[in-house]
Write a protein that holds these residues in place. Structure first.
Motif, PDB file in Angstrom:
ATOM      1  N   GLU A  55       0.825  -1.203   0.000  1.00  0.00           N
ATOM      2  CA  GLU A  55       0.000   0.000   0.000  1.00  0.00           C
ATOM      3  C   GLU A  55       0.862   1.257   0.000  1.00  0.00           C
ATOM      4  N   GLU A  56       1.965   1.221   0.743  1.00  0.00           N
ATOM      5  CA  GLU A  56       2.856   2.383   0.769  1.00  0.00           C
ATOM      6  C   GLU A  56       3.507   2.583  -0.595  1.00  0.00           C
ATOM      7  N   LEU A  57       3.901   1.487  -1.247  1.00  0.00           N
ATOM      8  CA  LEU A  57       4.534   1.587  -2.559  1.00  0.00           C
ATOM      9  C   LEU A  57       3.588   2.216  -3.583  1.00  0.00           C
ATOM     10  N   LEU A  58       2.337   1.774  -3.571  1.00  0.00           N
ATOM     11  CA  LEU A  58       1.399   2.209  -4.600  1.00  0.00           C
ATOM     12  C   LEU A  58       0.814   3.590  -4.334  1.00  0.00           C
ATOM     13  N   SER A  59       1.026   4.115  -3.126  1.00  0.00           N
ATOM     14  CA  SER A  59       0.484   5.438  -2.812  1.00  0.00           C
ATOM     15  C   SER A  59       1.581   6.503  -2.753  1.00  0.00           C
ATOM     16  N   SER A  60       2.840   6.090  -2.796  1.00  0.00           N
ATOM     17  CA  SER A  60       3.940   7.033  -2.647  1.00  0.00           C
ATOM     18  C   SER A  60       4.468   7.464  -4.002  1.00  0.00           C
ATOM     19  N   ASN A  61       4.970   8.694  -4.078  1.00  0.00           N
ATOM     20  CA  ASN A  61       5.655   9.163  -5.285  1.00  0.00           C
ATOM     21  C   ASN A  61       7.143   9.381  -5.034  1.00  0.00           C
ATOM     22  N   ARG A  62       7.628   8.796  -3.937  1.00  0.00           N
ATOM     23  CA  ARG A  62       9.049   8.888  -3.591  1.00  0.00           C
ATOM     24  C   ARG A  62       9.604   7.480  -3.381  1.00  0.00           C
ATOM     25  N   PRO A  63      10.921   7.306  -3.522  1.00  0.00           N
ATOM     26  CA  PRO A  63      11.506   5.972  -3.321  1.00  0.00           C
ATOM     27  C   PRO A  63      11.256   5.460  -1.901  1.00  0.00           C
ATOM     28  N   VAL A  64      11.037   4.152  -1.796  1.00  0.00           N
ATOM     29  CA  VAL A  64      10.862   3.495  -0.498  1.00  0.00           C
ATOM     30  C   VAL A  64      12.020   2.507  -0.334  1.00  0.00           C
ATOM     31  N   VAL A  65      12.873   2.756   0.639  1.00  0.00           N
ATOM     32  CA  VAL A  65      14.046   1.911   0.877  1.00  0.00           C
ATOM     33  C   VAL A  65      13.870   1.208   2.216  1.00  0.00           C
ATOM     34  N   ILE A  66      13.996  -0.106   2.207  1.00  0.00           N
ATOM     35  CA  ILE A  66      13.947  -0.909   3.430  1.00  0.00           C
ATOM     36  C   ILE A  66      15.311  -1.573   3.586  1.00  0.00           C
ATOM     37  N   PRO A  67      16.132  -1.084   4.508  1.00  0.00           N
ATOM     38  CA  PRO A  67      17.507  -1.624   4.643  1.00  0.00           C
ATOM     39  C   PRO A  67      17.541  -3.111   4.930  1.00  0.00           C
ATOM     40  N   ASP A  68      16.648  -3.615   5.816  1.00  0.00           N
ATOM     41  CA  ASP A  68      16.653  -5.038   6.156  1.00  0.00           C
ATOM     42  C   ASP A  68      15.201  -5.525   6.221  1.00  0.00           C
ATOM     43  N   ALA A  69      14.789  -6.263   5.197  1.00  0.00           N
ATOM     44  CA  ALA A  69      13.404  -6.718   5.113  1.00  0.00           C
ATOM     45  C   ALA A  69      13.056  -7.707   6.220  1.00  0.00           C
ATOM     46  N   ARG A  70      14.053  -8.336   6.813  1.00  0.00           N
ATOM     47  CA  ARG A  70      13.787  -9.358   7.830  1.00  0.00           C
ATOM     48  C   ARG A  70      13.240  -8.752   9.120  1.00  0.00           C
ATOM     49  N   VAL A  71      13.546  -7.469   9.371  1.00  0.00           N
ATOM     50  CA  VAL A  71      13.143  -6.868  10.647  1.00  0.00           C
ATOM     51  C   VAL A  71      12.189  -5.692  10.464  1.00  0.00           C
ATOM     52  N   ASP A  72      12.008  -5.242   9.252  1.00  0.00           N
ATOM     53  CA  ASP A  72      11.114  -4.092   9.028  1.00  0.00           C
ATOM     54  C   ASP A  72       9.663  -4.515   9.258  1.00  0.00           C
ATOM     55  N   PRO A  73       8.883  -3.779  10.035  1.00  0.00           N
ATOM     56  CA  PRO A  73       7.508  -4.178  10.355  1.00  0.00           C
ATOM     57  C   PRO A  73       6.561  -4.134   9.158  1.00  0.00           C
ATOM     58  N   ARG A  74       6.942  -3.487   8.068  1.00  0.00           N
ATOM     59  CA  ARG A  74       6.040  -3.356   6.915  1.00  0.00           C
ATOM     60  C   ARG A  74       6.064  -4.562   5.993  1.00  0.00           C
ATOM     61  N   THR A  75       7.067  -5.408   6.073  1.00  0.00           N
ATOM     62  CA  THR A  75       7.221  -6.499   5.109  1.00  0.00           C
ATOM     63  C   THR A  75       6.514  -7.760   5.561  1.00  0.00           C
ATOM     64  N   ASN A  76       6.160  -8.571   4.570  1.00  0.00           N
ATOM     65  CA  ASN A  76       5.547  -9.866   4.824  1.00  0.00           C
ATOM     66  C   ASN A  76       6.667 -10.873   5.082  1.00  0.00           C
ATOM     67  N   LYS A  77       6.783 -11.286   6.344  1.00  0.00           N
ATOM     68  CA  LYS A  77       7.926 -12.117   6.739  1.00  0.00           C
ATOM     69  C   LYS A  77       7.906 -13.487   6.058  1.00  0.00           C
ATOM     70  N   GLU A  78       6.740 -14.001   5.728  1.00  0.00           N
ATOM     71  CA  GLU A  78       6.663 -15.298   5.050  1.00  0.00           C
ATOM     72  C   GLU A  78       7.275 -15.209   3.647  1.00  0.00           C
ATOM     73  N   ILE A  79       6.965 -14.110   2.949  1.00  0.00           N
ATOM     74  CA  ILE A  79       7.534 -13.912   1.619  1.00  0.00           C
ATOM     75  C   ILE A  79       9.027 -13.630   1.711  1.00  0.00           C
ATOM     76  N   VAL A  80       9.409 -12.822   2.705  1.00  0.00           N
ATOM     77  CA  VAL A  80      10.824 -12.506   2.896  1.00  0.00           C
ATOM     78  C   VAL A  80      11.629 -13.777   3.128  1.00  0.00           C
ATOM     79  N   GLU A  81      11.098 -14.681   3.945  1.00  0.00           N
ATOM     80  CA  GLU A  81      11.791 -15.933   4.227  1.00  0.00           C
ATOM     81  C   GLU A  81      11.883 -16.802   2.980  1.00  0.00           C
ATOM     82  N   LYS A  82      10.798 -16.822   2.214  1.00  0.00           N
ATOM     83  CA  LYS A  82      10.777 -17.673   1.017  1.00  0.00           C
ATOM     84  C   LYS A  82      11.731 -17.156  -0.054  1.00  0.00           C
TER      85      LYS A  82
END
Length: 237
Positions: free
Chosen positions: A7-34
């Motif tokens: 939702e943040e990606l599709l609503s933002s007009n600025r770059p979105v950088v997540i340094p570590d997807a494993r610990v960021d609360p916005r990411t889907n941990k199941e997909i990150v693990e896979k």
């Protein structure tokens, strides 16, 4: 919807950088693990300041986490802008092709409508001439019926009159469809009207289709043109 990161990606007009997807609360941990995501870099692709897609890159697995420097992020934004321009051209080309296809389809429909209108005018002219012939047949048969007492001849005359009357009804339908004749409005009993129509409909519909008529009780007469009412119900059938 419901995925905070997307939702943040599709609503933002600025770059979105997540340094570590494993610990960021916005990411889907199941997909990150896979997928073994690490750093995620997503830059919106904009058309007239409105995002229509995302240019996403990142690191995986043993590559580890690697947040981009301002210079690297600026380079990636430049790449995203080039992609957006190319994608916009593709969209424009696709839109033009679609518009041409829609125009061709509209022209085909217009030609078909003009053809049907011509056929309707032709059918109206034929029906008008045929109706005149039927008028002569009905008048002659009626006169012949009055001038004989032979039961066999009377039966044959009655058959001729019945067939000619039904043919006259059909020509009135053609004239009504071609709008060459004004509607003949009168009181109609729809139970009787549909019963007669279904006798004809059962002969023209496929044998694997059964028709049941459930008559209404105490229905009032309606004002209408019998041939046009028949046409309405034939269209529904």
């Amino acid at each position: 919807k419901g995925d905070a990161f997307l939702e943040e990606l599709l609503s933002s007009n600025r770059p979105v950088v997540i340094p570590d997807a494993r610990v960021d609360p916005r990411t889907n941990k199941e997909i990150v693990e896979k997928l073994q995501n690490r750093t995620l870099i997503n830059i919106p692709l904009c058309l007239f300041d409105k995002p229509f897609g995302v240019f996403g890159i990142g690191t995986f697995g043993d590559e580890g986490c690697r947040a981009p420097s301002p210079a690297e992020l600026g380079y990636l934004v430049g790449m995203a802008n080039q992609i957006a321009v190319a994608a916009s051209r593709i969209r424009f080309t696709e839109g033009r092709v679609q518009a041409e296809q829609e125009r061709a389809e509209l022209e085909r429909r217009l030609a078909q409508a003009q053809k049907l209108e011509s056929l309707g005018m032709l059918a109206g002219g034929v029906a008008h001439d045929f109706n005149n012939l039927l008028t002569v047949i009905i008048a002659s048969a009626s006169l012949a019926r009055k001038q004989t007492t032979d039961s066999g001849v009377l039966s044959e005359m009655q058959s001729v009159l019945g067939a000619a009357t039904r043919a006259s009804e059909l020509t009135r339908q053609l004239l009504a469809m071609s709008r060459s004749q004004e509607p003949d409005l009168k009181g109609l009993d729809m139970n009787h009207q549909l019963e007669q129509l279904l006798q004809h409909a059962r002969r023209i519909l496929p044998e694997n289709i059964a028709i049941d008529l459930i008559e209404g009780r105490g229905l009032p007469l309606i004002e209408g043109d019998a041939s046009q009412m028949d046409q309405v119900f034939l269209n529904l059938l």
